[in-house]
Design a protein around this motif. Structure first.
Motif, short mmCIF file in Angstrom:
data_model
loop_
_atom_site.label_atom_id
_atom_site.label_comp_id
_atom_site.label_asym_id
_atom_site.label_seq_id
_atom_site.Cartn_x
_atom_site.Cartn_y
_atom_site.Cartn_z
N PHE A 83 8.44 -3.10 -6.91
CA PHE A 83 7.39 -2.11 -6.72
C PHE A 83 7.89 -0.74 -7.17
O PHE A 83 9.08 -0.42 -7.02
N THR A 84 6.98 0.07 -7.71
CA THR A 84 7.30 1.43 -8.15
C THR A 84 6.40 2.42 -7.44
O THR A 84 5.17 2.28 -7.47
N ALA A 85 7.03 3.40 -6.80
CA ALA A 85 6.29 4.44 -6.09
C ALA A 85 6.35 5.75 -6.88
O ALA A 85 7.42 6.13 -7.37
N VAL A 86 5.22 6.44 -6.99
CA VAL A 86 5.14 7.72 -7.69
C VAL A 86 4.54 8.74 -6.73
O VAL A 86 3.41 8.56 -6.25
N ALA A 87 5.29 9.79 -6.45
CA ALA A 87 4.82 10.83 -5.53
C ALA A 87 3.94 11.83 -6.25
O ALA A 87 4.09 12.08 -7.45
N THR A 117 1.32 7.07 -5.04
CA THR A 117 0.74 5.79 -5.46
C THR A 117 1.83 4.73 -5.50
O THR A 117 3.03 5.03 -5.60
N LEU A 118 1.40 3.46 -5.43
CA LEU A 118 2.32 2.33 -5.48
C LEU A 118 1.80 1.31 -6.47
O LEU A 118 0.60 0.96 -6.47
N SER A 171 0.84 -1.20 0.00
CA SER A 171 0.00 0.00 0.00
C SER A 171 0.87 1.25 0.00
O SER A 171 2.05 1.21 0.37
N ALA A 172 0.28 2.37 -0.40
CA ALA A 172 0.98 3.65 -0.44
C ALA A 172 0.40 4.57 0.61
O ALA A 172 -0.80 4.56 0.88
N GLY A 173 1.27 5.36 1.23
CA GLY A 173 0.81 6.38 2.16
C GLY A 173 0.16 7.53 1.41
O GLY A 173 0.00 7.49 0.19
N ALA A 174 -0.20 8.57 2.15
CA ALA A 174 -0.84 9.73 1.53
C ALA A 174 0.10 10.43 0.57
O ALA A 174 1.32 10.41 0.75
N ASN A 175 -0.45 11.01 -0.47
CA ASN A 175 0.26 11.85 -1.44
C ASN A 175 1.18 11.05 -2.36
O ASN A 175 2.27 11.51 -2.73
N GLY A 197 13.97 6.83 0.35
CA GLY A 197 13.94 7.37 -0.99
C GLY A 197 13.97 6.28 -2.05
O GLY A 197 13.88 5.08 -1.77
N GLY A 198 14.12 6.72 -3.28
CA GLY A 198 14.15 5.77 -4.40
C GLY A 198 12.76 5.47 -4.89
O GLY A 198 11.83 5.27 -4.11
N SER A 199 12.59 5.42 -6.20
CA SER A 199 11.26 5.19 -6.77
C SER A 199 10.90 3.73 -6.88
O SER A 199 9.74 3.40 -7.12
N THR A 200 11.89 2.82 -6.74
CA THR A 200 11.59 1.39 -6.85
C THR A 200 12.19 0.63 -5.68
O THR A 200 13.17 1.05 -5.07
N LEU A 201 11.58 -0.50 -5.39
CA LEU A 201 12.07 -1.41 -4.35
C LEU A 201 11.74 -2.83 -4.78
O LEU A 201 10.64 -3.11 -5.27
N THR A 202 12.69 -3.75 -4.59
CA THR A 202 12.48 -5.15 -4.92
C THR A 202 12.53 -5.99 -3.67
O THR A 202 13.51 -5.92 -2.90
N VAL A 203 11.49 -6.77 -3.43
CA VAL A 203 11.46 -7.74 -2.34
C VAL A 203 11.89 -9.08 -2.93
O VAL A 203 11.19 -9.64 -3.78
#
Length: 216
Positions: A55-59, A38-39, A32-36, A78-84
């Motif tokens: 995963f890719t996060a866009v502020a 998307t994930l 899930s993404a926090g406020a402000n 930070g960082g726009s992507t994360l890999t589990v």
């Protein structure tokens, strides 16, 4: 998961070693993404054992990716992507976001020895913090004093400060991300009853969230 091991055989005690075939398993990951921001992807995902998920996060506008949390613990800043990687259990993943420019103010009252009394000296401290990602300039603090108190003195950890009528105004200057400036104010109340003290801060840069620019 839950495992059932039926104990069969005539022996009074038997021992078992349980092994899990992780590679053949399926594991849930809730993202899930926090406020402000998307994930992608998000929601309840099903992942094959020992596989990876990126995963890719866009502020949102004027925000940036802050921290990534896996099972409640921060694992990346930070960082726009994360890999589990090597998924072998169920997890929760949360991406949070922070304003690029964010000035905040907090007021701490000091009451040494008991309650605030009329005609006695009282003091409080104001903290002004840059909680954003960029340097902030032109920082100005305005403290509107209640009509039932008399101003005594004020000091600031940086910049200049002055008492103008019923207001204390401090020109703080600039703060780098994470930096903090403090203002101390002393006063004497001369009437009984409740008082309301309002502190406001502003800077030269646009702030997407002004909720923490006022303290009461």
């Amino acid at each position: 998961g839950q495992y059932l091991a039926p104990l069969v055989g005539p022996a009074p005690q038997q021992f078992y070693r349980l092994g899990r075939d992780v590679g053949a398993g399926q594991f849930h990951l809730f993202a899930s993404a926090g406020a402000n921001g998307t994930l992608t992807p998000s929601g309840l995902l099903t992942n094959s054992g020992l596989q990876s998920q990126t995963f890719t996060a866009v502020a949102s506008n004027n925000y940036a990716v802050s921290k990534w949390y896996l099972d409640g613990a921060p694992i990346q800043t930070g960082g726009s992507t994360l890999t589990v990687s090597n998924i072998a259990d169920e997890h929760t993943l949360v991406a949070t976001f922070v304003p690029s420019n964010d000035l905040a103010v907090t007021v701490f009252a000091f009451r040494p020895g008991g309650p605030t009394l009329i005609f006695e000296t009282n003091s409080y401290q104001i903290e002004i913090e840059n909680k954003g990602l960029n340097q902030l300039t032109g920082i100005l603090m305005t403290n509107t004093l209640p009509a039932t108190v008399s101003f005594l003195s004020a000091s600031t950890s940086q910049g200049t400060i002055a008492n103008l009528g019923s207001s204390v105004i401090a020109s703080i200057g600039s703060l780098k991300p994470g930096d903090l400036a403090t203002v101390n104010i002393s006063f004497v109340p001369f009437a009984e009853g409740s008082t309301t003290d309002i502190v406001q801060v502003a800077c030269s840069q646009f702030e997407p969230d002004l909720a923490n620019n006022t303290a009461i």
